[in-house]
Design a protein around this motif. Structure first.
Motif, PDB file in Angstrom:
ATOM      1  N   VAL A  79      28.475  60.613  37.156  1.00  0.00           N
ATOM      2  CA  VAL A  79      27.070  60.655  36.735  1.00  0.00           C
ATOM      3  C   VAL A  79      26.307  59.611  37.540  1.00  0.00           C
ATOM      4  CG1 VAL A  79      27.429  59.070  34.795  1.00  0.00           C
ATOM      5  CG2 VAL A  79      25.534  60.672  34.722  1.00  0.00           C
ATOM      6  N   HIS A  80      25.096  59.956  37.931  1.00  0.00           N
ATOM      7  CA  HIS A  80      24.265  59.010  38.679  1.00  0.00           C
ATOM      8  C   HIS A  80      23.892  57.852  37.760  1.00  0.00           C
ATOM      9  CE1 HIS A  80      20.872  57.517  41.103  1.00  0.00           C
ATOM     10  NE2 HIS A  80      21.593  57.999  42.106  1.00  0.00           N
ATOM     11  N   GLY A  81      23.908  56.645  38.294  1.00  0.00           N
ATOM     12  CA  GLY A  81      23.643  55.438  37.505  1.00  0.00           C
ATOM     13  C   GLY A  81      22.342  55.479  36.746  1.00  0.00           C
ATOM     14  N   ASP A  82      21.291  56.096  37.306  1.00  0.00           N
ATOM     15  CA  ASP A  82      20.005  56.191  36.606  1.00  0.00           C
ATOM     16  C   ASP A  82      20.139  56.937  35.278  1.00  0.00           C
ATOM     17  OD1 ASP A  82      18.812  54.842  38.676  1.00  0.00           O
ATOM     18  OD2 ASP A  82      17.909  56.628  39.577  1.00  0.00           O
ATOM     19  N   SER A  83      21.037  57.896  35.237  1.00  0.00           N
ATOM     20  CA  SER A  83      21.219  58.700  34.017  1.00  0.00           C
ATOM     21  C   SER A  83      21.907  57.920  32.904  1.00  0.00           C
ATOM     22  CB  SER A  83      22.026  59.953  34.337  1.00  0.00           C
ATOM     23  OG  SER A  83      21.344  60.736  35.286  1.00  0.00           O
ATOM     24  N   LEU A  84      22.581  56.818  33.257  1.00  0.00           N
ATOM     25  CA  LEU A  84      23.258  56.011  32.242  1.00  0.00           C
ATOM     26  C   LEU A  84      22.274  55.190  31.414  1.00  0.00           C
ATOM     27  CD1 LEU A  84      26.410  54.843  34.178  1.00  0.00           C
ATOM     28  CD2 LEU A  84      26.285  56.487  32.317  1.00  0.00           C
ATOM     29  N   GLY A  86      19.530  56.574  30.448  1.00  0.00           N
ATOM     30  CA  GLY A  86      18.854  57.607  29.682  1.00  0.00           C
ATOM     31  C   GLY A  86      19.826  58.466  28.905  1.00  0.00           C
ATOM     32  N   PRO A  87      19.834  59.770  29.212  1.00  0.00           N
ATOM     33  CA  PRO A  87      20.569  60.722  28.374  1.00  0.00           C
ATOM     34  C   PRO A  87      22.084  60.568  28.377  1.00  0.00           C
ATOM     35  CG  PRO A  87      19.711  61.812  30.326  1.00  0.00           C
ATOM     36  CD  PRO A  87      19.134  60.431  30.305  1.00  0.00           C
ATOM     37  N   TRP A  88      22.668  59.932  29.385  1.00  0.00           N
ATOM     38  CA  TRP A  88      24.116  59.810  29.447  1.00  0.00           C
ATOM     39  C   TRP A  88      24.589  58.384  29.174  1.00  0.00           C
ATOM     40  CZ3 TRP A  88      26.177  64.221  28.782  1.00  0.00           C
ATOM     41  CH2 TRP A  88      25.617  65.367  29.326  1.00  0.00           C
ATOM     42  N   LYS A  89      23.785  57.554  28.508  1.00  0.00           N
ATOM     43  CA  LYS A  89      24.173  56.154  28.281  1.00  0.00           C
ATOM     44  C   LYS A  89      25.435  56.019  27.421  1.00  0.00           C
ATOM     45  CE  LYS A  89      20.776  55.520  24.608  1.00  0.00           C
ATOM     46  NZ  LYS A  89      19.543  54.847  24.250  1.00  0.00           N
ATOM     47  N   ALA A  90      25.723  56.994  26.585  1.00  0.00           N
ATOM     48  CA  ALA A  90      26.916  56.935  25.732  1.00  0.00           C
ATOM     49  C   ALA A  90      28.213  57.003  26.533  1.00  0.00           C
ATOM     50  CB  ALA A  90      26.883  58.060  24.701  1.00  0.00           C
ATOM     51  N   LEU A  99      35.550  62.692  26.285  1.00  0.00           N
ATOM     52  CA  LEU A  99      34.194  62.992  26.717  1.00  0.00           C
ATOM     53  C   LEU A  99      33.667  64.218  25.978  1.00  0.00           C
ATOM     54  CD1 LEU A  99      31.847  62.435  28.695  1.00  0.00           C
ATOM     55  CD2 LEU A  99      33.077  63.809  30.385  1.00  0.00           C
ATOM     56  N   GLY A 100      34.568  65.121  25.613  1.00  0.00           N
ATOM     57  CA  GLY A 100      34.185  66.334  24.891  1.00  0.00           C
ATOM     58  C   GLY A 100      33.427  66.060  23.606  1.00  0.00           C
ATOM     59  N   HIS A 101      33.730  64.945  22.919  1.00  0.00           N
ATOM     60  CA  HIS A 101      32.997  64.620  21.692  1.00  0.00           C
ATOM     61  C   HIS A 101      31.522  64.417  21.984  1.00  0.00           C
ATOM     62  CE1 HIS A 101      36.581  64.586  19.431  1.00  0.00           C
ATOM     63  NE2 HIS A 101      36.969  63.358  19.683  1.00  0.00           N
ATOM     64  N   LEU A 102      31.224  63.846  23.108  1.00  0.00           N
ATOM     65  CA  LEU A 102      29.840  63.619  23.513  1.00  0.00           C
ATOM     66  C   LEU A 102      29.180  64.920  23.967  1.00  0.00           C
ATOM     67  CD1 LEU A 102      27.527  61.632  24.354  1.00  0.00           C
ATOM     68  CD2 LEU A 102      28.715  61.420  26.539  1.00  0.00           C
ATOM     69  N   LEU A 103      29.910  65.740  24.693  1.00  0.00           N
ATOM     70  CA  LEU A 103      29.337  66.929  25.314  1.00  0.00           C
ATOM     71  C   LEU A 103      29.095  68.094  24.368  1.00  0.00           C
ATOM     72  CD1 LEU A 103      31.443  66.959  28.602  1.00  0.00           C
ATOM     73  CD2 LEU A 103      29.145  66.027  28.250  1.00  0.00           C
ATOM     74  N   LYS A 158      18.977  65.545  33.376  1.00  0.00           N
ATOM     75  CA  LYS A 158      19.954  64.686  34.062  1.00  0.00           C
ATOM     76  C   LYS A 158      21.329  65.332  33.952  1.00  0.00           C
ATOM     77  CE  LYS A 158      16.985  61.401  34.907  1.00  0.00           C
ATOM     78  NZ  LYS A 158      16.580  60.997  36.227  1.00  0.00           N
ATOM     79  N   GLN A 159      22.120  65.194  35.021  1.00  0.00           N
ATOM     80  CA  GLN A 159      23.378  65.924  35.085  1.00  0.00           C
ATOM     81  C   GLN A 159      24.596  65.024  35.158  1.00  0.00           C
ATOM     82  OE1 GLN A 159      22.184  68.225  38.537  1.00  0.00           O
ATOM     83  NE2 GLN A 159      22.014  70.031  37.230  1.00  0.00           N
ATOM     84  N   LEU A 160      25.693  65.556  34.616  1.00  0.00           N
ATOM     85  CA  LEU A 160      27.002  64.912  34.648  1.00  0.00           C
ATOM     86  C   LEU A 160      27.992  65.984  35.102  1.00  0.00           C
ATOM     87  CD1 LEU A 160      28.620  62.539  32.201  1.00  0.00           C
ATOM     88  CD2 LEU A 160      29.708  64.748  32.440  1.00  0.00           C
TER      89      LEU A 160
END
Length: 186
Positions: A79-84, A86-90, A99-103, A158-160
């Motif tokens: 994941v791009h650092g900028d996304s951490l 925002g939406p992917w900070k978890a 990771l599946g619990h988050l997704l 934002k993408q992962l």
């Protein structure tokens, strides 16, 4: 995908939903062994999948997924650092949780189509996996561990990217019917 069919991997490579739940259903104890979580350069396929600019921090998480102590899948998420911020900070606080619990618990997250891919034994991905596999298990990875699947998860634009590389023996495991969690309507 002829070789993958011969091993019975097609069902695993194309299975929708959470790989963690599917694997957990095949045994008594499911665990995620974090091998590395760090800032690293994106690989060409990751950059293309995420559509990222050539510069910027990228956080990579590499894990072994085990059932009853047996390693069955090596996975890499990027994941791009900028996304951490925002939406992917978890992702930063996952530790050994899947990771599946988050997704799959957030209806705002959308997944791309699964893309099966054969990984070459001399490429950067396989060599990285093999070094980590030896360090984590004390053994070489199975020589025919070459089939992976890739997908991109999107939340708030934002993408992962997630890539999962399967041990051929995973095809011998039958998870049976996977029960899906139903959401209460409000």
């Amino acid at each position: 995908m002829g070789i993958a069919d011969r091993w019975g991997l097609r069902a695993w490579l194309s299975a929708p939903g959470s790989l963690s739940k599917r694997l957990a259903a095949t045994g008594r104890r499911y665990e995620v062994q974090v091998l590395r979580q760090t800032v690293a350069p994106l690989r060409l396929q990751e950059r293309a999948a995420l559509g990222l600019p050539p510069r910027g921090l990228t956080v990579v998480r590499e894990v072994l997924l085990r059932v009853d102590g047996v390693p069955l899948v090596w996975a890499r998420s990027a994941v791009h650092g900028d996304s951490l911020k925002g939406p992917w900070k978890a992702v930063n606080g996952l530790g050994s949780r899947p990771l599946g619990h988050l997704l799959y618990d957030d209806p705002r997250i959308h997944r791309s189509e699964l893309r099966p891919r054969r990984v070459t034994r001399h490429g950067a991905t396989w060599l990285q996996m093999a070094a980590q596999w030896r360090e984590a298990t004390g053994e070489d990875p199975p020589a025919m561990m070459q089939w992976s699947r890739n997908s991109v998860f999107t939340r708030h634009g934002k993408q992962l990217r997630v890539m999962e590389l399967f041990v051929p023996d995973v095809a011998l495991r039958d998870p049976g019917p996977i029960r899906r969690k139903t959401r209460a309507r409000r």
